[in-house]
Design a protein around this motif. Structure first.
Motif, PDB file in Angstrom:
ATOM      1  N   LEU A 100       0.847  -1.197   0.000  1.00  0.00           N
ATOM      2  CA  LEU A 100       0.000   0.000   0.000  1.00  0.00           C
ATOM      3  C   LEU A 100       0.872   1.233   0.000  1.00  0.00           C
ATOM      4  CD1 LEU A 100      -1.347   0.814   3.556  1.00  0.00           C
ATOM      5  CD2 LEU A 100       0.234  -1.069   3.144  1.00  0.00           C
ATOM      6  N   GLN A 101       0.406   2.240  -0.695  1.00  0.00           N
ATOM      7  CA  GLN A 101       1.080   3.538  -0.634  1.00  0.00           C
ATOM      8  C   GLN A 101       0.109   4.559  -0.063  1.00  0.00           C
ATOM      9  OE1 GLN A 101       3.359   4.474  -4.207  1.00  0.00           O
ATOM     10  NE2 GLN A 101       4.161   2.407  -4.300  1.00  0.00           N
ATOM     11  N   CYS A 102      -0.793   5.086  -0.918  1.00  0.00           N
ATOM     12  CA  CYS A 102      -1.733   6.076  -0.380  1.00  0.00           C
ATOM     13  C   CYS A 102      -2.786   5.422   0.492  1.00  0.00           C
ATOM     14  CB  CYS A 102      -2.386   6.871  -1.499  1.00  0.00           C
ATOM     15  SG  CYS A 102      -3.675   5.983  -2.392  1.00  0.00           S
ATOM     16  N   GLY A 103      -2.999   4.139   0.317  1.00  0.00           N
ATOM     17  CA  GLY A 103      -3.942   3.414   1.163  1.00  0.00           C
ATOM     18  C   GLY A 103      -5.393   3.530   0.742  1.00  0.00           C
ATOM     19  N   PHE A 104      -5.657   4.210  -0.375  1.00  0.00           N
ATOM     20  CA  PHE A 104      -7.061   4.434  -0.713  1.00  0.00           C
ATOM     21  C   PHE A 104      -7.716   3.189  -1.298  1.00  0.00           C
ATOM     22  CE2 PHE A 104     -10.789   6.359  -2.677  1.00  0.00           C
ATOM     23  CZ  PHE A 104     -11.198   7.196  -1.648  1.00  0.00           C
ATOM     24  N   CYS A 105      -6.956   2.448  -2.109  1.00  0.00           N
ATOM     25  CA  CYS A 105      -7.521   1.224  -2.688  1.00  0.00           C
ATOM     26  C   CYS A 105      -7.468   0.073  -1.684  1.00  0.00           C
ATOM     27  CB  CYS A 105      -6.735   0.809  -3.937  1.00  0.00           C
ATOM     28  SG  CYS A 105      -5.076   0.171  -3.552  1.00  0.00           S
ATOM     29  N   THR A 106      -6.693   0.268  -0.613  1.00  0.00           N
ATOM     30  CA  THR A 106      -6.299  -0.838   0.260  1.00  0.00           C
ATOM     31  C   THR A 106      -7.459  -1.589   0.914  1.00  0.00           C
ATOM     32  OG1 THR A 106      -4.277   0.423   0.638  1.00  0.00           O
ATOM     33  CG2 THR A 106      -4.697  -1.426   2.127  1.00  0.00           C
ATOM     34  N   CYS A 137      -5.403  -0.106  -8.477  1.00  0.00           N
ATOM     35  CA  CYS A 137      -4.458   0.612  -7.621  1.00  0.00           C
ATOM     36  C   CYS A 137      -3.589   1.464  -8.524  1.00  0.00           C
ATOM     37  CB  CYS A 137      -3.589  -0.360  -6.829  1.00  0.00           C
ATOM     38  SG  CYS A 137      -2.333   0.504  -5.859  1.00  0.00           S
ATOM     39  N   ARG A 138      -3.561   2.758  -8.262  1.00  0.00           N
ATOM     40  CA  ARG A 138      -2.750   3.646  -9.094  1.00  0.00           C
ATOM     41  C   ARG A 138      -1.332   3.776  -8.539  1.00  0.00           C
ATOM     42  NH1 ARG A 138      -2.551   5.213 -14.340  1.00  0.00           N
ATOM     43  NH2 ARG A 138      -3.137   7.387 -14.679  1.00  0.00           N
ATOM     44  N   CYS A 139      -1.128   3.345  -7.305  1.00  0.00           N
ATOM     45  CA  CYS A 139       0.155   3.630  -6.654  1.00  0.00           C
ATOM     46  C   CYS A 139       1.176   2.511  -6.766  1.00  0.00           C
ATOM     47  CB  CYS A 139      -0.051   3.895  -5.166  1.00  0.00           C
ATOM     48  SG  CYS A 139      -1.060   5.329  -4.771  1.00  0.00           S
ATOM     49  N   THR A 140       0.773   1.275  -6.507  1.00  0.00           N
ATOM     50  CA  THR A 140       1.763   0.238  -6.195  1.00  0.00           C
ATOM     51  C   THR A 140       2.228  -0.566  -7.390  1.00  0.00           C
ATOM     52  OG1 THR A 140       0.093  -1.460  -5.836  1.00  0.00           O
ATOM     53  CG2 THR A 140       0.710  -0.119  -3.923  1.00  0.00           C
TER      54      THR A 140
ATOM     55  N   MET B 196      -6.751   7.221  -6.993  1.00  0.00           N
ATOM     56  CA  MET B 196      -7.966   6.490  -6.638  1.00  0.00           C
ATOM     57  C   MET B 196      -8.896   7.327  -5.776  1.00  0.00           C
ATOM     58  SD  MET B 196      -8.542   3.694  -8.098  1.00  0.00           S
ATOM     59  CE  MET B 196      -8.024   4.577  -9.552  1.00  0.00           C
TER      60      MET B 196
HETATM   61  S1  FES Z   1      -2.230   2.408  -2.670  1.00  0.00           S
HETATM   62 FE1  FES Z   1      -2.897   4.212  -3.648  1.00  0.00          FE
HETATM   63  S2  FES Z   1      -4.355   3.427  -5.043  1.00  0.00           S
HETATM   64 FE2  FES Z   1      -3.518   1.642  -4.206  1.00  0.00          FE
END
Ligand code: FES
Ligand code: FES
Lengths: 160, 774
Positions: A100-106, A137-140, B196
C-alpha cells in the motif's frame, strides 16, 4: 424520491437497525450512517473496487448495491479484519511487502483478497492477480499486493 | 552515529492506520452543521452564458443555497491568482472560482448548490437551467493553430500562448557536417490523473475567530493557503489549510483549483462548513490531465551511431487554461538532452490553447514525452544504421568521467543545468545483463513456437529531482521522550513519514517507534511549497537531517552540564545519553527536554536556549539527477493484436536509498503508470470537445492480471548536492516506461513494420501494422 425503509444488517458481527432512503447505496450507508469510513469510494460505477466489502461471504462492490438490498444480510468491512494495534495476517503481510502507498484502494484490496483466500488458500500469483482484477491501484503497480497475498496464504497454510 | 535505519527496508509507520481502515481522507471528515456542495458544470466546450435559472433548484428539498460567481461579489471577485507566472503569459489564464460569461471546456463549474446531503445537492444542481449560446470550439492543438481557427477564449485573439525556445550549440552547423540525419514526427497522447481518491475540499469558517479552516486533498496545502489568502485579501494567519490523508496525487493535485476557492467562498457566505467531494465523472472533466504533444524532430548522427544534434518543434496542448503557468511545456524543454552528450540542440515548443481540460504535470510531467522522443530517435538511428539499439546509446551517452556535466540547458530560475553524478552506461549494462539480453533470441524462438511475437525494448532517462528552494522541518523532543517531526511537506502515499523518521532516528539515536511526524498542516509548520518533481527526500529529508543533528548537539551540550561530563565522553543510544564506560551515569532525552522546557525559578542547564528542538530549511540550490535504464519484453498475439509486457527490468540510480522498500514501490508504481500510457490510457474527445471516455469502461487503467512482475536493481551514486546524498525517486519509473514498451513492440513487429512514433498503442493499431507487413 425520499422513499425510506427500515433495514437490519449484521455489520461486522453487530446487528444494526436503521431507516434509510431507498436510493442510498450500501457504501454510503456504511460510511455515513454507521461511520465506517474504511470503505472507500473510487468510482461509484462498479469498476475500481475501492468499495469492496464481503456480503454473505462473497466480495461485493458496495457502490453497486443499495443499502435496502442488504436487509437481513451479513456484512464484513475492513474494520472487521484487525485493529491498527493487532493487524490480521493479511494486513501484516501488506505492510511487510509494501502493498500500500496512499492506502485508498487498500480496504477494497484487502476485502477482495480476504474473500478469495478463504476459498483459495493455495492460489498462485496468476490466480491472485485475477482475483484483484476488479480492484484498481494507481500507486503500487500491484506487485507488492500479489506478494503480500502469496505470503499471507503461505503463512495461513503453515499455521493450519 | 550508526545508521540503524537509513538504508534499511523499514516497514512504514503509515501502514497500520491505513490498513485498519482508520485513514482520514477528506471525505471521512464530518463537521457539525456541514452542508454538501454539488456543481452545475458546462455541457459544452465553448459557450456564452446567457441566462441561469435556479428558481426550481432553490426550492428543492434540503437546499440551503445556490451560488453563481456574482453572489460572492461582497467577498471576492475576478480570476484566481496565477500559480506560476511566466513572461509569455501576459494576462493570466486562470479560472474564476465559478465561470463568468463564458465557459471554455466541458466540465467548467458554473454554479454550485449547498444542501443537507450530497444527493440533494446533486438533484438541485441538475435542476439548474443554464441558457448557453454555443460558440465554436477547438478540440485539437493543431486545429487551434490553423488559419481561421475559432478562438478558445473569445477575449484572446490567438490560441498560441507563446513559443518556448531552448538549445545550445550551432545546430545548423552540426547538421551540415553530420554523416546522417533523420526526421520523425511523434504524437504523444494526453491521459488523466486517476488517483484512486478524487479531489475533495471542506471549508469550515469559525465566525468568532474570523478564521477559515480548509481541508483539501492536495499536494500543495501551502499554495492553497497563499493563493486563497491573496484572493480573499486576508492575511495567511487567518487561514489554516490541511491536507489530511491523501489518496494519491500524481501531479494534478498540486494545482490550486476553482472548487477549492468556490467551497471556501460558499462556506464564508453561509457561515457553515461546506464539503465537496469530486466524483469520478467530475474527475474526468475537471481535474487537470496529461498532455497531447506533437513533435517534429530531426536528429543528426555519425555513421558510427553517435547522436550529435536534435532540432525541431513541438505543439503542446495546454487545454483551456494555464492554472500552473507553463511549467509543463517548460519541463519538456528542460528535460533535453536527456542522457545524451549532444553537440547542439534547437527546440521550440508552441504552447497552444484548446477547449479541453487544462493540462498540467502528471507523474513525470512532460519528462516522459522528452524521453519518448529521444529514445525513439535513438532506436531510429539504430534501425537506420543497422546497429544494436544499445550501441547507439553507449556511443551517445554522457560518460561518468564527464560528471558534473553542464548540459547547455537552463533550469526554471535561469541557472545552467548540470548533472551531478552517475554512470549511464553502467545502468544500461546492468539492465541488459539482468534481463539476460543474450538469451533473448532463444526466448523469441520459444514464443514463436507458441505463435506469439516477442519483442525486446530498452529505454534510458535522466530525471531532475529535488526542486528548489526548500521544504523545512522542525525536530523536537518532548518531555515524554517522544520525537516529533513537523514539516510542510505533503504526502500522497510516498511514505514520507517513515523516511523522515528514519533519518531523525539515526541522528538522535532513538527507536523509530518513538517518532511521530506531523505534516501538511499550515497550523503546525509555518512554510511549505509543494510535493512535486520528486523533491521531498532531497528537501525535507535534508532539513530533517540538519535539524536532528542540531537537536543532537544541543542534547549533548545539556547532558554534559547535567552529568558533569565532557561532551566527547557522551554517546546517545536508544534515547538515553550516557557517559561512555560509566554505567548509571546517564540522562534520557526526555529528561533533557523536560529540563529545557523550563520550571519557574530554575535556570536552564548550561544557559542553553529553551526547547530541545531545532528547525532547518535545507536550501536545495541545484537539482540532483536520478537516471536509469529499463529493459522489457513484450509478447504480441498476432491474432488479436494484444500486447502484453511479459518481463520488465529496471536499473535505477537515485543516489543513497533511505528505504529500499519505499523506493522500489515508487518505481514499480511509476513503471505501471508508464505501461498504462503506452498501452491503455486514452482520453478521447470528439470534434466539438465533448469527452467520450468518462468512465473506467471507456478509459482503461492498468490492472493486475496484465502487469508483469518488475525486477528492480539499484546503483547508488551519492549526490554531492545534499547532506544525505539522495536524489528523488517518484517519477523515475514512469519517465522511460512508455518508450521502453514501444521499443519492444517495434522489435516484436519485425523490420518490415512502420516506425512507431505514438502512444498509446491499441490492439487495433497493432493489427493494422501487422496487416501492413503481410
Ligand atoms: S495504494 Fe494508492 S491506489 Fe492503491
Ligand atoms: S467505488 Fe465501487 S467499484 Fe469503484
Amino acid at each position: 424520491m425520499s422513499d425510506r425503509r427500515r433495514i437490519t444488517i449484521n455489520v461486522n458481527g453487530t446487528l444494526r437497525n436503521a431507516e434509510v432512503e431507498t436510493r442510498v447505496h450500501l457504501a454510503d450507508f456504511l460510511r455515513q450512517s454507521l461511520g465506517l469510513t474504511g470503505t472507500h469510494l473510487g468510482c461509484e460505477h462498479g469498476v475500481c473496487g475501492a468499495c469492496t466489502i464481503i456480503v454473505n461471504g462473497s466480495a461485493v462492490r458496495s457502490c453497486l448495491m443499495l443499502a435496502v438490498q442488504a436487509d437481513g444480510a451479513s456484512v464484513e468491512t475492513v474494520e472487521s479484519l484487525g485493529t491498527s494495534k493487532a493487524l490480521s495476517a493479511l494486513q501484516q503481510a501488506f505492510s511487510r511487502h509494501h502493498a500500500l502507498q496512499c492506502g485508498f484502494c487498500t480496504p477494497g484490496m484487502l476485502m477482495s483478497l480476504e474473500a478469495f483466500l478463504r476459498n483459495n488458500p493455495h492460489a498462485n500469483a496468476a490466480e491472485i492477480r485475477e482475483a484483484i482484477s476488479g480492484n484498481i491501484c494507481r500507486c503500487t503497480g500491484y506487485q507488492g499486493i500479489v506478494n503480500a497475498a502469496l505470503a499471507a496464504a503461505a503463512e495461513h497454510r503453515g499455521a493450519a | 552515529m550508526s545508521a540503524r535505519y537509513f538504508g534499511a527496508a523499514v516497514q512504514r509507520l503509515e501502514d497500520p492506520r491505513l490498513l485498519a481502515g482508520n485513514g482520514r481522507y477528506v471525505d471521512d471528515i464530518a463537521l457539525p452543521g456541514m452542508l454538501h456542495a454539488a456543481f452545475h458544470r458546462a455541457q459544452v466546450a465553448h459557450g456564452r452564458i446567457r441566462d441561469l435559472d435556479a428558481a426550481d433548484a432553490r426550492t428543492m428539498p434540503g437546499v440551503a443555497a445556490v451560488y453563481v460567481m456574482a453572489d460572492f461579489a461582497a467577498i471576492a471577485e475576478g480570476p484566481m491568482p496565477p500559480m506560476a507566472p511566466h513572461p509569455l503569459l501576459k494576462t493570466p489564464l486562470t479560472y474564476h472560482p465559478l465561470a463568468v460569461e463564458e465557459v471554455h471546456h466541458v466540465g467548467e463549474a458554473i454554479a454550485m448548490v449547498l444542501a443537507d446531503t450530497r444527493q440533494q445537492a446533486e438533484d438541485a444542481a441538475n435542476a439548474i437551467q443554464v441558457d448557453i449560446e454555443d460558440l465554436p470550439a477547438v478540440a485539437h492543438a493543431t486545429a487551434a493553430l490553423a488559419d481561421g481557427a475559432p478562438h478558445v477564449h473569445s477575449g484572446r485573439d490567438s490560441n498560441l500562448v507563446g513559443t518556448l525556445r531552448g538549445g545550445f550549440g550551432d545546430a545548423g552547423a552540426v547538421f551540415a557536417k553530420a554523416d546522417h540525419a533523420l526526421s520523425e514526427t511523434f504524437a504523444i497522447h494526453r491521459g488523466g490523473c486517476h488517483s484512486m481518491e478524487c479531489r475533495g475540499v471542506i471549508a469550515a469558517p469559525d465566525p468568532l475567530a474570523e478564521e477559515l479552516t480548509v481541508y483539501t486533498s492536495s499536494q500543495s496545502p501551502y499554495m492553497v493557503r497563499r493563493h486563497l489568502a491573496q484572493y480573499l485579501k486576508r492575511d495567511e494567519s487567518s487561514l489554516r489549510v490541511i491536507a489530511p490523508d491523501v489518496g494519491g496525487g500524481f501531479g494534478p493535485k498540486a494545482n490550486v483549483y476553482p472548487e477549492e476557492f468556490a467551497v471556501a467562498l460558499a462556506a464564508m457566505m453561509i457561515g457553515r462548513p461546506v464539503k465537496w467531494i469530486e466524483d469520478r465523472s467530475e474527475h474526468f472533466v475537471a481535474t487537470t490531465q496529461q498532455r497531447d504533444q506533437l513533435w517534429t524532430l530531426d536528429v543528426a548522427f555519425t555513421g558510427h551511431g553517435r547522436m550529435l544534434a536534435v532540432r525541431g518543434r513541438c505543439i503542446h496542448d495546454n487545454g483551456a487554461y494555464a492554472p500552473y503557468g507553463l511549467i509543463l511545456p517548460a519541463t519538456a524543454l528542460a528535460s533535453f538532452p536527456g542522457p545524451y552528450a549532444l553537440e547542439a540542440l534547437d527546440i521550440a515548443i508552441d504552447v497552444v490553447l484548446t477547449n479541453l481540460v487544462p493540462t498540467t504535470p502528471v507523474r513525470g510531467a512532460a519528462r516522459p514525452c522528452t524521453a519518448f522522443v529521444l529514445e525513439r530517435l535513438a532506436d531510429a538511428i539504430a534501425r537506420h544504421l543497422d546497429l544494436p539499439r544499445e550501441e547507439v546509446r553507449r556511443r551517445s551517452f554522457i560518460t561518468a568521467d564527464q560528471m558534473p556535466y553542464t548540459t547547455g540547458m537552463k533550469a526554471r530560475d535561469g541557472s545552467p543545468i548540470s548533472y551531478d553524478s552517475g554512470d549511464y552506461t553502467k545502468a544500461l549494462d546492468l539492465a541488459l545483463a539482468k534481463i539476460d539480453a543474450a538469451g533473448f533470441a532463444q526466448r523469441k524462438a520459444q514464443a514463436a513456437a507458441r505463435g506469439k511475437l516477442l519483442g525486446f525494448g530498452i529505454a534510458s532517462c535522466v530525471e531532475d529531482t529535488g526542486l528548489a528552494p526548500f521544504e523545512g522541518a522542525t525536530v523536537r523532543v518532548t518531555p515524554a521522550g517522544k520525537v516529533v517531526i513537523s514539516t510542510g511537506a505533503a504526502s500522497q502515499g510516498q511514505g514520507h513519514r517513515t523516511m523522515l523518521a528514519q533519518i531523525a532516528a539515526d541522528a538522535l539515536g532513538v527507536d523509530i517507534g518513538n517518532i511521530s511526524v506531523e505534516a501538511a498542516d499550515t497550523g503546525k509548520f509555518p512554510l511549505g511549497i509543494s510535493t512535486v518533481g520528486s523533491r521531498i527526500a532531497v528537501t525535507a529529508g535534508s532539513s530533517v537531517e540538519l535539524a536532528a543533528q542540531q537537536v543532537r548537539k544541543k542534547a549533548l551540550e545539556a547532558a554534559s552540564f547535567m552529568l558533569e561530563a565532557a561532551e566527547s565522553d557522551l554517546e546517545i543510544e536508544r534515547g538515553v545519553v550516557r557517559v561512555v564506560g560509566v554505567p548509571g551515569m546517564q540522562v534520557s532525552l526526555g529528561d533533557i527536554a523536560r529540563a529545557l522546557s523550563g520550571s519557574a525559578g530554575l535556570l536552564l542547564p548550561g544557559h542553553l536556549e529553551p526547547d530541545l528542538a531545532a528547525t532547518a530549511y535545507f536550501e536545495s540550490n541545484a537539482l540532483t539527477f536520478a537516471y536509469g535504464s529499463n529493459a522489457c519484453e513484450v509478447e504480441i498475439d498476432p491474432a488479436t493484436g494484444d500486447a502484453r509486457v511479459s518481463r520488465y527490468v529496471v536499473a535505477h540510480d537515485c543516489g543513497c536509498l533511505i528505504n529500499p522498500l519505499v523506493v522500489d514501490g515508487q518505481i514499480l508504481g511509476g513503471v505501471v503508470h508508464g505501461i498504462g500510457n503506452a498501452l491503455y490510457e486514452r482520453m478521447v474527445y470528439d470534434e466539438a470537445g465533448q469527452p467520450l471516455s468518462t468512465n473506467y469502461g471507456e478509459y482503461l487503467l492498468p490492472l493486475a492480471p496484465e502487469m508483469p512482475d518488475i525486477e528492480m536493481h539499484h546503483l547508488e551514486t551519492p549526490s554531492p548536492r545534499n547532506p544525505i546524498g539522495v536524489k528523488g525517486a517518484g517519477e523515475g519509473g514512469t519517465i522511460p516506461a512508455a518508450a521502453c514498451v514501444i521499443s519492444a513492440i517495434q522489435d516484436a513487429l519485425g523490420p518490415g513494420a512502420p516506425f512507431i512514433a505514438e502512444h498509446p498503442v491499441s490492439p487495433e493499431r497493432i493489427t493494422q501494422w501487422l496487416d501492413a507487413i503481410s
